[in-house]
Design a protein around this motif. Structure first.
Motif, mmCIF file in Angstrom:
data_model
loop_
_atom_site.group_PDB
_atom_site.id
_atom_site.type_symbol
_atom_site.label_atom_id
_atom_site.label_comp_id
_atom_site.label_asym_id
_atom_site.label_seq_id
_atom_site.Cartn_x
_atom_site.Cartn_y
_atom_site.Cartn_z
ATOM 1 N N PHE A 165 53.869 29.551 45.557
ATOM 2 C CA PHE A 165 53.522 30.951 45.413
ATOM 3 C C PHE A 165 52.731 31.457 46.613
ATOM 4 C CE2 PHE A 165 54.448 29.327 41.220
ATOM 5 C CZ PHE A 165 55.479 30.164 40.909
ATOM 6 N N ALA A 166 51.978 30.549 47.259
ATOM 7 C CA ALA A 166 51.306 30.936 48.496
ATOM 8 C C ALA A 166 52.356 31.276 49.544
ATOM 9 C CB ALA A 166 50.410 29.799 48.982
ATOM 10 N N LEU A 167 53.431 30.483 49.545
ATOM 11 C CA LEU A 167 54.521 30.729 50.492
ATOM 12 C C LEU A 167 55.096 32.119 50.288
ATOM 13 C CD1 LEU A 167 56.116 29.037 52.608
ATOM 14 C CD2 LEU A 167 57.823 28.699 50.856
ATOM 15 N N LEU A 168 55.260 32.504 49.040
ATOM 16 C CA LEU A 168 55.801 33.827 48.731
ATOM 17 C C LEU A 168 54.911 34.925 49.324
ATOM 18 C CD1 LEU A 168 57.772 35.649 47.082
ATOM 19 C CD2 LEU A 168 56.093 35.572 45.271
ATOM 20 N N ILE A 169 53.610 34.755 49.134
ATOM 21 C CA ILE A 169 52.687 35.780 49.619
ATOM 22 C C ILE A 169 52.759 35.872 51.141
ATOM 23 C CG2 ILE A 169 50.238 36.406 49.777
ATOM 24 C CD1 ILE A 169 49.885 35.020 47.050
ATOM 25 N N VAL A 170 52.757 34.697 51.799
ATOM 26 C CA VAL A 170 52.790 34.694 53.264
ATOM 27 C C VAL A 170 54.058 35.374 53.768
ATOM 28 C CG1 VAL A 170 52.953 33.195 55.281
ATOM 29 C CG2 VAL A 170 51.334 32.666 53.461
ATOM 30 N N ILE A 171 55.195 35.017 53.146
ATOM 31 C CA ILE A 171 56.469 35.598 53.584
ATOM 32 C C ILE A 171 56.453 37.118 53.408
ATOM 33 C CG2 ILE A 171 58.895 35.817 52.898
ATOM 34 C CD1 ILE A 171 58.440 33.481 54.646
ATOM 35 N N LEU A 172 55.929 37.550 52.289
ATOM 36 C CA LEU A 172 55.923 38.986 52.029
ATOM 37 C C LEU A 172 55.023 39.715 53.021
ATOM 38 C CD1 LEU A 172 55.957 39.187 48.156
ATOM 39 C CD2 LEU A 172 57.808 39.615 49.754
ATOM 40 N N LEU A 173 53.955 39.048 53.464
ATOM 41 C CA LEU A 173 53.055 39.684 54.427
ATOM 42 C C LEU A 173 53.692 39.751 55.809
ATOM 43 C CD1 LEU A 173 49.588 38.150 53.458
ATOM 44 C CD2 LEU A 173 50.406 40.472 53.076
ATOM 45 N N VAL A 174 54.307 38.631 56.200
ATOM 46 C CA VAL A 174 54.822 38.553 57.565
ATOM 47 C C VAL A 174 56.176 39.246 57.686
ATOM 48 C CG1 VAL A 174 55.519 36.977 59.401
ATOM 49 C CG2 VAL A 174 53.578 36.418 57.940
ATOM 50 N N LYS A 175 57.056 38.967 56.732
ATOM 51 C CA LYS A 175 58.418 39.494 56.831
ATOM 52 C C LYS A 175 58.805 40.029 55.460
ATOM 53 C CE LYS A 175 62.505 38.131 59.480
ATOM 54 N NZ LYS A 175 63.477 38.913 58.705
ATOM 55 N N PRO A 176 58.450 41.259 55.195
ATOM 56 C CA PRO A 176 58.618 41.776 53.824
ATOM 57 C C PRO A 176 60.057 41.706 53.315
ATOM 58 C CG PRO A 176 57.321 43.268 55.162
ATOM 59 C CD PRO A 176 57.840 42.224 56.078
ATOM 60 N N THR A 177 61.041 41.650 54.193
ATOM 61 C CA THR A 177 62.424 41.609 53.721
ATOM 62 C C THR A 177 62.944 40.189 53.562
ATOM 63 O OG1 THR A 177 63.119 41.842 56.000
ATOM 64 C CG2 THR A 177 63.091 43.842 54.658
ATOM 65 N N GLY A 178 62.126 39.177 53.836
ATOM 66 C CA GLY A 178 62.569 37.793 53.700
ATOM 67 C C GLY A 178 63.330 37.329 54.922
ATOM 68 N N LEU A 179 63.791 36.062 54.883
ATOM 69 C CA LEU A 179 64.409 35.475 56.063
ATOM 70 C C LEU A 179 65.657 36.228 56.508
ATOM 71 C CD1 LEU A 179 64.199 31.636 55.354
ATOM 72 C CD2 LEU A 179 62.821 32.999 56.925
ATOM 73 N N PHE A 180 66.553 36.496 55.551
ATOM 74 C CA PHE A 180 67.830 37.108 55.898
ATOM 75 C C PHE A 180 67.969 38.495 55.293
ATOM 76 C CE2 PHE A 180 68.322 32.596 56.111
ATOM 77 C CZ PHE A 180 69.088 32.387 57.235
ATOM 78 N N GLY A 181 66.852 39.063 54.904
ATOM 79 C CA GLY A 181 66.915 40.333 54.176
ATOM 80 C C GLY A 181 67.405 41.468 55.063
ATOM 81 N N GLU A 182 68.122 42.396 54.420
ATOM 82 C CA GLU A 182 68.553 43.573 55.165
ATOM 83 C C GLU A 182 67.346 44.468 55.377
ATOM 84 O OE1 GLU A 182 70.797 46.108 52.276
ATOM 85 O OE2 GLU A 182 70.684 44.276 51.099
ATOM 86 N N LYS A 183 67.415 45.289 56.379
ATOM 87 C CA LYS A 183 66.337 46.253 56.620
ATOM 88 C C LYS A 183 66.250 47.182 55.414
ATOM 89 C CE LYS A 183 64.638 45.746 60.864
ATOM 90 N NZ LYS A 183 65.615 45.272 61.845
ATOM 91 N N ALA A 184 65.051 47.573 55.087
ATOM 92 C CA ALA A 184 64.884 48.444 53.927
ATOM 93 C C ALA A 184 65.679 49.730 54.130
ATOM 94 C CB ALA A 184 63.411 48.757 53.736
#
Lengths: 391, 294
Positions: free
Chosen positions: B271-290
């Protein structure tokens, strides 16, 4: 159309609620209520059901009690504390509201500790059946117990591992935040290190079902025994994983593992499991025969006992707890909780699990014998080893 | 620090559980991609599939029980969508989410009722639950099968989405719900297909997962469900390869953390990983641009 549907759904809900409320009945003779504070679901559901079976059986054997020259019908009120420390106090409050004179339970120390203050505030005495953590009765003069305690059980297990198995390095695993397994593991480590052994201690979080890494850790660390006195639910998975990884060290656990859930999980597999417990099946032949007949006579009972008629130690303890509570009532000569509480301190009773008397500091049972059992994986039954007596 | 001495058992366990997470995570990510809905009931569909297997295998031979479990789970996923989500298609997004949470609790409580709250032992499936030895690490065969099967299913799924008509419709609906509706795409059947695929993969995942960790309880779906959701967000929700890679990363990291001796923190890590990812890259690794069209 939508409105009609919504209306129908509302009516259905209201009706089902109404149906729940209409269950009470009034009978002519005097009654006394005994509460049973046990888990029927969650991690400890299987064990809690077996302990409850002991009380149910005892109640079927002895449904009335003579108090002060009058005969009372014993009404047993069961609640499910869901093996959860958060639900424990509301389950306890339900028993308080039901007007119980005395409460029995629970399986699992955590819920007992969590529910304790509710009973204390209501002034209702509780007889702990198999909650072995010392903190259950410490500082709560309304909580008593009829089983041995974890410092004793931990010492017995540590001695068994060190002296009988000849192991100097033990792997200990408990559930994070669980009072029972955490406490017992700590007492084990204390005793084991005093003997000159070494322990590797790890914890697993709630909701975990992947024990691969824990078993691998124990293997890689070169431990000679795997001590994990956790709930039977986790135990199944640990046994399964230990078999899958082909471990050679024995698994060691406390009273929770004395359950046919463990027998079923280990049957036909190459694994060595040893547990300490309160009562070995076969110690009281008459009791065993009668309760087996009672369990086999009712499909629900049999299902609650895990599908066969093995007599679990917790069932025997539940049986004794019921009679111990009746003895206290008779001694008090009243159904008043406060009087029963005073009488409990000096109540003595000899049950199928041995003589029960309480000490005068915390109201804990004075017991110094633990029974040791091993799984016979070929037949899926317990083999009794020599009991251990300390002090 | 056992991991450094003998890394293989931990990696094997990680890859295997990662593959099982991946199969569930795809369900989250596909539904989100199309409906912008976080299907909280998905973890419980996974649990219910395990329960079906327990009950069906008690009376039927495994050869019949396994396909039947897949069919019933798919049917359940389809029915959940029709009963709990479709009537709320034009309602605010929050209402659908609450409905999903409701379905989740409904499934859990039904399971609680039918099992009496006790853990059910998942049946041994011959061959795949046999013990095998790989370079000195002893494990179940399912550990080895899972990653292979997962990758094969994912490739099949990607091909399906790229090259079939319904796959094309799915991509269109994911891109722009309203426009594709105007273009004559039968949105409802596309959504049903999404739920069918998601539930099918969850059922396969459940067979593999419970073969390894052979105990099903009403709350078994909770933790894996949450972690798979994290995996889907980690990889970029809406992206199938993202969800798969996210799931493998979470499965492997979790087991390495345990192997390093920090067992207490293995879940906290996820869950810490989730928070870090959301802070650094809110769309995730392969997420489309909002591309929120307001």
């Amino acid at each position: 159309m939508k409105k009609a549907l919504a209306l129908i759904l509302c009516v259905c809900m209201a009706l089902s609620l109404a149906a729940c409320g209409g269950g009470s009945s009034a009978s002519g003779s005097k009654t006394v209520t005994i509460g049973v504070f046990e888990p029927a679901s969650g991690d400890n559901g299987a064990g809690g059901k077996q302990e409850t079976l002991g009380v149910q059986y005892a109640n079927s054997v002895q449904p009335t009690v003579d108090i002060g020259g009058e005969t009372y019908n014993v009404v047993v009120k069961y609640v499910d504390n869901e093996s959860s420390n958060d639900k424990a106090s509301s389950a306890a409050a339900e028993l308080v509201n039901a007007g119980c004179s005395v409460v029995l339970g629970s399986y699992g120390s955590g819920v007992s500790i969590a529910g304790g203050p509710t009973f204390e505030n209501a002034g209702i005495p509780v007889v702990g059946i198999t909650c072995t953590n010392p903190a259950v009765t410490e500082g709560n003069s309304y909580y008593f117990r009829i089983c041995f305690l974890d410092p004793f059980q931990g010492t017995v297990l540590a001695n068994y591992a060190f002296n009988k198995l000849g192991v100097t390095k033990a792997y200990c695993l408990n559930k994070l935040g669980d009072d029972y397994s955490g406490g017992l593991v700590n007492y084990f480590i204390e005793a084991f290190e005093k003997l000159g052994g070494e322990c590797v201690h790890e914890e697993f979080p709630d909701g975990n079902s992947d024990f691969t890494s824990y078993v691998a850790n124990a293997k890689a660390a070169g431990c000679g025994v795997f001590f994990s006195p956790v709930s039977t639910e986790a135990a199944q998975l640990i046994i399964d994983q230990a078999v899958a990884q082909g471990v050679t060290f024995p698994l060691l656990a406390g009273d929770t593992w004395d359950s046919n859930v463990i027998l079923q999980a280990a049957q036909g597999k190459n694994v060595n499991i040893t547990v300490t417990t309160f009562y070995p099946e076969g110690a009281d032949a008459a009791f065993d025969t009668n309760i087996k007949a009672w369990i086999n006579g009712d499909a629900t009972n049999k299902a609650n006992n895990g599908g066969d008629d093995t007599v679990a130690a917790v069932t025997a303890m539940g049986y004794d707890a019921y009679f111990f509570a009746l003895a206290a009532m008779q001694k008090a000569g009243s159904t008043d909780p406060a009087k029963i509480m005073e009488a409990l301190w000096s109540t003595e009773y000899t049950g199928v699990t041995g003589p029960i008397a309480l000490d005068q500091t915390n109201g804990d049972a004075i017991r110094n014998t633990a029974y040791v059992k091993q799984v016979d994986t070929a037949s899926g039954s317990w083999i009794a080893l020599d009991p251990v007596t300390i002090g | 620090m056992q991991f450094l001495q003998t890394p293989l058992p931990y990696l094997l366990a990680g890859i295997s559980v990662g593959g099982q997470y991946a199969l569930i995570a795809i369900g989250y990510t596909m539904v989100y991609g199309i409906l912008r809905l976080i299907n909280f009931a998905h973890g419980d569909v996974f649990m219910v599939a395990g329960m079906f297997m327990v009950f069906l295998s008690a009376s039927l031979p495994l050869g019949l029980a396994i396909p039947l479990v897949l069919v019933i789970t798919v049917l359940l996923g389809f029915l959940i969508e029709r009963a709990a989500y479709k009537p709320l298609r034009d309602a605010p997004r929050m209402s659908v989410m609450i409905s999903a949470i409701g379905v989740s609790y409904l499934l859990q409580n039904c399971a609680l009722y039918f099992t009496g709250g006790l853990a059910k032992v998942f049946p041994q499936i011959p061959w795949i639950s046999d013990t095998v030895e790989v370079f000195g690490a002893v494990t179940k065969r399912v550990t080895l099968i899972t990653p292979v099967l997962t990758v094969a299913l994912v490739i099949a799924l990607v091909l399906f989405i790229r090259h079939t008509k319904i796959g094309m419709a799915m991509r269109a609906v994911a891109k722009d719900f309203e426009t594709s509706r105007l273009m004559g795409i039968k949105v409802n059947s596309v959504i049903s297909a999404t739920f069918i695929i998601g539930s099918f993969l969850a059922a396969v995942g459940s067979l593999l997962y419970f073969t390894n960790y052979a105990s099903v309880t009403p709350t078994s779906g909770g933790m894996p469900g949450l972690k798979c959701f994290v995996a889907a967000v980690f990889g970029g929700i809406g992206s199938i390869p993202g969800a798969v890679i996210g799931a493998f990363i979470i499965g492997i990291c979790e087991n390495i953390i345990k192997g390093m001796g920090w067992t207490t923190f293995s879940d906290a890590f996820t869950f810490a990983l989730l928070i870090v990812i959301l802070l650094v890259k809110p769309t995730g690794l392969f997420g489309e641009k909002a591309t929120d069209k307001v």
